[in-house]
Design a protein around this motif. Sequence first.
Motif, PDB file in Angstrom:
ATOM      1  N   GLN A 124       0.854  -1.409   0.011  1.00 45.38           N
ATOM      2  CA  GLN A 124      -0.119  -0.166   0.003  1.00 45.38           C
ATOM      3  C   GLN A 124       0.800   1.161  -0.077  1.00 45.38           C
ATOM      4  N   GLN A 125       2.041   1.206   0.349  1.00 45.65           N
ATOM      5  CA  GLN A 125       3.041   2.108   0.472  1.00 45.65           C
ATOM      6  C   GLN A 125       2.437   3.617   1.134  1.00 45.65           C
ATOM      7  N   PRO A 126       1.731   3.557   2.368  1.00 45.59           N
ATOM      8  CA  PRO A 126       1.434   4.516   3.139  1.00 45.59           C
ATOM      9  C   PRO A 126       2.169   5.753   3.085  1.00 45.59           C
ATOM     10  N   MET A 127       3.659   5.452   3.412  1.00 46.10           N
ATOM     11  CA  MET A 127       4.473   6.625   3.947  1.00 46.10           C
ATOM     12  C   MET A 127       4.642   7.576   2.676  1.00 46.10           C
ATOM     13  N   SER A 128       4.731   6.727   1.634  1.00 45.95           N
ATOM     14  CA  SER A 128       5.016   7.659   0.270  1.00 45.95           C
ATOM     15  C   SER A 128       3.630   8.365  -0.248  1.00 45.95           C
ATOM     16  N   ASN A 129       2.569   7.651   0.131  1.00 47.36           N
ATOM     17  CA  ASN A 129       1.419   8.289  -0.283  1.00 47.36           C
ATOM     18  C   ASN A 129       1.244   9.474   0.624  1.00 47.36           C
ATOM     19  N   TRP A 130       1.560   9.248   1.997  1.00 44.51           N
ATOM     20  CA  TRP A 130       1.296  10.295   3.038  1.00 44.51           C
ATOM     21  C   TRP A 130       1.913  11.631   2.447  1.00 44.51           C
ATOM     22  N   TYR A 131       3.321  11.481   1.959  1.00 46.43           N
ATOM     23  CA  TYR A 131       4.271  12.577   1.632  1.00 46.43           C
ATOM     24  C   TYR A 131       3.614  13.042   0.240  1.00 46.43           C
ATOM     25  N   ASN A 132       3.298  12.231  -0.406  1.00 48.54           N
ATOM     26  CA  ASN A 132       2.680  12.920  -1.699  1.00 48.54           C
ATOM     27  C   ASN A 132       1.495  13.632  -1.526  1.00 48.54           C
ATOM     28  N   TYR A 133       0.408  13.222  -0.890  1.00 49.41           N
ATOM     29  CA  TYR A 133      -0.940  13.672  -0.725  1.00 49.41           C
ATOM     30  C   TYR A 133      -0.761  15.041   0.057  1.00 49.41           C
ATOM     31  N   ARG A 134       0.209  15.103   1.205  1.00 53.08           N
ATOM     32  CA  ARG A 134       0.440  16.444   1.806  1.00 53.08           C
ATOM     33  C   ARG A 134       1.207  17.414   1.130  1.00 53.08           C
ATOM     34  N   ASN A 135       2.052  16.833   0.119  1.00 57.65           N
ATOM     35  CA  ASN A 135       2.849  17.923  -0.603  1.00 57.65           C
ATOM     36  C   ASN A 135       1.755  18.553  -1.660  1.00 57.65           C
ATOM     37  N   ASP A 177      -0.553  14.662 -10.465  1.00 58.97           N
ATOM     38  CA  ASP A 177      -0.445  13.411  -9.554  1.00 58.97           C
ATOM     39  C   ASP A 177      -1.302  12.309 -10.224  1.00 58.97           C
ATOM     40  N   ILE A 178      -2.312  12.730 -11.184  1.00 64.27           N
ATOM     41  CA  ILE A 178      -3.017  11.701 -11.893  1.00 64.27           C
ATOM     42  C   ILE A 178      -1.777  10.905 -12.903  1.00 64.27           C
ATOM     43  N   ASN A 179      -1.201  11.557 -13.448  1.00 68.29           N
ATOM     44  CA  ASN A 179      -0.021  11.081 -14.391  1.00 68.29           C
ATOM     45  C   ASN A 179       0.902  10.150 -13.399  1.00 68.29           C
ATOM     46  N   ARG A 180       1.270  10.614 -12.154  1.00 67.43           N
ATOM     47  CA  ARG A 180       2.034   9.750 -11.405  1.00 67.43           C
ATOM     48  C   ARG A 180       1.607   8.477 -11.157  1.00 67.43           C
ATOM     49  N   PHE A 181       0.080   8.649 -10.789  1.00 68.50           N
ATOM     50  CA  PHE A 181      -0.490   7.404 -10.058  1.00 68.50           C
ATOM     51  C   PHE A 181      -0.681   6.473 -11.579  1.00 68.50           C
ATOM     52  N   GLN A 183       1.401   6.394 -13.953  1.00 67.56           N
ATOM     53  CA  GLN A 183       2.831   5.601 -14.375  1.00 67.56           C
ATOM     54  C   GLN A 183       3.192   4.783 -13.317  1.00 67.56           C
ATOM     55  N   GLY A 184       2.606   4.636 -12.170  1.00 69.34           N
ATOM     56  CA  GLY A 184       3.008   3.619 -11.134  1.00 69.34           C
ATOM     57  C   GLY A 184       2.143   2.440 -11.639  1.00 69.34           C
ATOM     58  N   VAL A 185       0.988   2.586 -12.004  1.00 69.42           N
ATOM     59  CA  VAL A 185       0.378   1.380 -12.305  1.00 69.42           C
ATOM     60  C   VAL A 185       0.961   0.696 -13.575  1.00 69.42           C
ATOM     61  N   GLN A 186       1.310   1.522 -14.576  1.00 71.18           N
ATOM     62  CA  GLN A 186       1.925   0.733 -15.505  1.00 71.18           C
ATOM     63  C   GLN A 186       3.074   0.143 -15.443  1.00 71.18           C
ATOM     64  N   ASN A 187       4.129   0.637 -14.625  1.00 73.08           N
ATOM     65  CA  ASN A 187       5.200  -0.081 -14.026  1.00 73.08           C
ATOM     66  C   ASN A 187       4.894  -1.213 -13.431  1.00 73.08           C
TER      67      ASN A 187
END
Length: 208
Positions: A124-135, A177-181, A183-187
Motif C-alpha cells: 500500500q505504501q502509505p508513507m510515500s502516499n502520505w508525503y505525496n498527498y500532503r505535498n 498527480d494523476i499521471n504519477r499514479f 505511471q506507477g500502475v503501468q510500471n
Amino acid sequence: MEDKTNKKQKNSTGSSQNYTHNPYDTKIEMYGQKYNYHQITTHNDYVDYFMKRYMEQVIWYDKKAVINKNLFMWYQRIVIFLGALIPIIVAVGGYVPAIKEYSGLMSAIISGVIAVVAALDKLQQPMSNWYNYRNIAENLKKEQYYYDFKIPPYQGLNEMAMKRLFVERIEGTVASDINRFLQGVQNQDDEDDNPTDDILKKNPPPIS
C-alpha cells in the motif's frame, strides 16, 4: 406601497440570481471542525470553481494525507510492538514452564503477523502516499495565497489573466498527480508481465 415592495423584491433577488443562498455561508465539517468557504476565496464570479473544484481537491488530498499517515503509523507500531514481544516471550519462557511450552508457537504466530503487516506496508505504501498527498494539498493551499497577494507568477497580471493562470496551475497540479499514479500502475503491470526478469536476476545463466 406596491412600488416599494417591488423595489425591495428586486433588491433582495437581484444580487443572488445565480444562487438561492449566499455560497460563502456554506460550511463543511472535516475532522470535527467546520470550514467556511469564505476563508478560501472572495471572487463571486469564480465561486463555482473554487467551491466545487478547488476546495474539494484541497479537502480530498488533505484527508488522504491524514488517512495514509495514520495507516503508516499503525503499521509501524504493530511491527515495533510485536518485534519487541518475541524476545520477551523467549526470556520469560525460561522461568515460566507454561510459556516455555508454547513459546515456539507464539513466536511463529507473531513473526507471521509481522510479515503480513510488513507486506501490507510495502504493497500500500502509505508513507510515500502520505508525503505525496500532503505535498499536493499544501501546494494547492499555497497557490491560493500566491493569487490573493499577487505573488509571482500572478504579479502584474490583470484579474482575468490571474484567474485563468490560477485554474491552469491548479489543474496542472492535479493532472501531474494523476499521471504519477497512472505511471506507477503501468510500471507495476510491466513488472507483473515479466516475472522472468526477477528469476534471471536471482539465477543468471552460466557464462560459456
